[in-house]
Design an enzyme around this catalytic site. Structure first.
Site, PDB file in Angstrom:
ATOM      1  N   SER A  52       0.796  -1.235   0.000  1.00 34.98           N
ATOM      2  CA  SER A  52       0.000   0.000   0.000  1.00 34.98           C
ATOM      3  C   SER A  52       0.821   1.274   0.000  1.00 34.98           C
ATOM      4  O   SER A  52       0.255   2.365  -0.087  1.00 34.98           O
ATOM      5  CB  SER A  52      -0.947   0.023   1.207  1.00 34.98           C
ATOM      6  OG  SER A  52      -2.061  -0.808   0.975  1.00 34.98           O
ATOM      7  N   LYS A  55       0.145   3.838  -2.615  1.00 37.75           N
ATOM      8  CA  LYS A  55      -0.835   4.916  -2.499  1.00 37.75           C
ATOM      9  C   LYS A  55      -0.190   6.292  -2.354  1.00 37.75           C
ATOM     10  O   LYS A  55      -0.888   7.310  -2.474  1.00 37.75           O
ATOM     11  CB  LYS A  55      -1.781   4.617  -1.335  1.00 37.75           C
ATOM     12  CG  LYS A  55      -2.686   3.417  -1.629  1.00 37.75           C
ATOM     13  CD  LYS A  55      -3.362   2.849  -0.393  1.00 37.75           C
ATOM     14  CE  LYS A  55      -4.142   1.588  -0.770  1.00 37.75           C
ATOM     15  NZ  LYS A  55      -4.557   0.806   0.390  1.00 37.75           N
ATOM     16  N   SER A 107      -6.127   3.490   4.511  1.00 33.69           N
ATOM     17  CA  SER A 107      -5.529   2.692   3.432  1.00 33.69           C
ATOM     18  C   SER A 107      -6.595   2.000   2.593  1.00 33.69           C
ATOM     19  O   SER A 107      -6.450   0.837   2.198  1.00 33.69           O
ATOM     20  CB  SER A 107      -4.542   1.657   4.005  1.00 33.69           C
ATOM     21  OG  SER A 107      -3.665   1.203   3.012  1.00 33.69           O
ATOM     22  N   LYS A 214       3.268   6.582   5.098  1.00 31.23           N
ATOM     23  CA  LYS A 214       2.337   5.516   4.707  1.00 31.23           C
ATOM     24  C   LYS A 214       2.884   4.133   5.059  1.00 31.23           C
ATOM     25  O   LYS A 214       4.052   3.848   4.857  1.00 31.23           O
ATOM     26  CB  LYS A 214       2.056   5.581   3.204  1.00 31.23           C
ATOM     27  CG  LYS A 214       0.949   4.634   2.726  1.00 31.23           C
ATOM     28  CD  LYS A 214      -0.402   5.095   3.180  1.00 31.23           C
ATOM     29  CE  LYS A 214      -1.510   4.089   2.871  1.00 31.23           C
ATOM     30  NZ  LYS A 214      -1.452   2.884   3.737  1.00 31.23           N
TER      31      LYS A 214
END
Length: 355
Positions: A52, A55, A107, A214
């Site tokens: 993720s 992202k 997320s 993140k």
């Protein structure tokens, strides 16, 4: 007694190296955000899945291409996406900003696909945009296959590339505001309902100066983390890929960066850097000054040398006119440069007989 003391001193001297050897990441990179200098890197050019942390690119494209104040219809294709989710429902509407928070705090894979279709018309077109932007940013060892990081086939980056992407994204004020937020509320699926979002990034609130970015996890990628922190004027970003000790390792590497590097002013805007020769001027020389500030992360034992180069100028000269460049060298390589501009105006000298 002397032998024991000597042995203790040797062990103490080796401690920083032992600490780095204990890092469990498959790859890691620490970068200083403003200069882009990579402070530490291990397997930094090895291509790996990034889960993720994908992202980061999706969020960057969102703040670059979408009006966040507008309310958008949630595409049907974004409903029911597997993995982490903000549980979007068919027929609901959210603002671009709400989807962005859902993407980076919770997320939400569904938020990623919703933003992709809203921005580009389809996830496939958005992936093309992701790869095109990666090329523009010089991320030569990165390729995206989806907007959220679920896929591992033909979807990869390197810790060096991902660190550079994060450093660029952190220049955007909206991006910074979102990734530094621990808790946020957005609209729920039904009228009057609220979604409560919590940021999974423990660097926020638990690490001195922590302000982003993140987390990511899939079985294929392992635990991945992009973590940022700012102390004084220096902003560092650490990326670890496939790291079972993701938070501990990022904290260790960031602490080491802040301990070993200082954020040094190499050039101050308006400071005199030398003189330029003036042809046909009422004065034969003119002071030249740095056009802007230049800061750089420097280790205590590093020696940075500045070399100013100014060509012959021909009058008349206006104050602030570019006169050359100053380059800064470390170990024989140019690490930074700054334009040099004139500090005064010089009128042309009148010559009765011409030049």
């Amino acid at each position: 007694m002397k032998r024991i003391l000597s042995a203790a001193l040797i062990v103490f001297a080796l401690l920083p190296n032992l600490r780095i050897k204990a890092i469990s990441a498959g790859a890691y990179t620490v970068i200083e955000q403003s200069s882009g200098r990579i402070l530490y890197s291990s397997n930094g050019s090895t291509e790996m899945p990034m889960a993720s942390t994908t992202k980061v690119m999706t969020a960057l494209l969102t703040v670059e291409n979408l009006d966040l104040t507008v309310t958008y219809d949630i595409p049907d294709s974004a409903v029911g996406i597997e993995g982490s989710s903000i549980y979007l429902k068919k027929g609901e509407k959210l603002t671009g900003e709400e989807l962005l928070y859902g993407l980076m705090l919770a997320s939400g894979n569904d938020a990623a696909y919703a933003l992709a279709e809203i921005i580009s018309g389809s996830a496939e077109e958005f992936v093309e945009l992701m790869n095109r932007r990666a090329g523009e940013l010089g991320l030569k060892n990165t390729h995206f296959a989806d907007p959220c990081g679920l896929k591992s086939k033909n979807h990869y980056t390197t810790s060096d590339d991902l660190a550079r992407l994060c450093a660029f994204a952190m220049k955007n004020e909206t991006f910074c505001r979102v990734v530094s937020t621990q808790n946020h509320q957005i609209s729920g699926a039904n009228e009057g309902e609220t979604r409560y979002l919590h940021n999974k990034n423990r660097i926020l609130g638990e690490f001195a100066g922590g302000n982003g970015i993140k987390t990511g996890y899939t079985l294929a990628a392992g635990r991945c983390l992009c973590a940022s922190a700012k102390r004084g004027d220096m902003q560092l970003i650490c990326v670890v890929l496939n790291d079972r000790e993701w938070f501990y390792d990022c904290e260790t590497l960031l602490d080491r960066g802040f301990d070993e590097f200082s954020y040094v002013c190499l050039a101050k805007k308006g400071e005199i850097a030398g003189k330029a020769n003036i042809l046909d001027g009422k004065s034969p020389k003119c002071d030249i000054m740095y056009a802007n500030d230049v800061f750089y992360p420097v280790k205590q034992d590093e020696n940075i040398k500045g070399v100013s180069r100014a060509g012959m100028l021909t009058a008349p000269i206006n104050k602030g006119e570019q006169a050359g460049v100053c380059e800064f060298f470390l170990d024989g390589k140019v690490i930074a440069s700054v334009p040099l501009v004139t500090d005064e105006s010089i009128e042309r000298k009148f010559n009765l007989f011409g030049r």
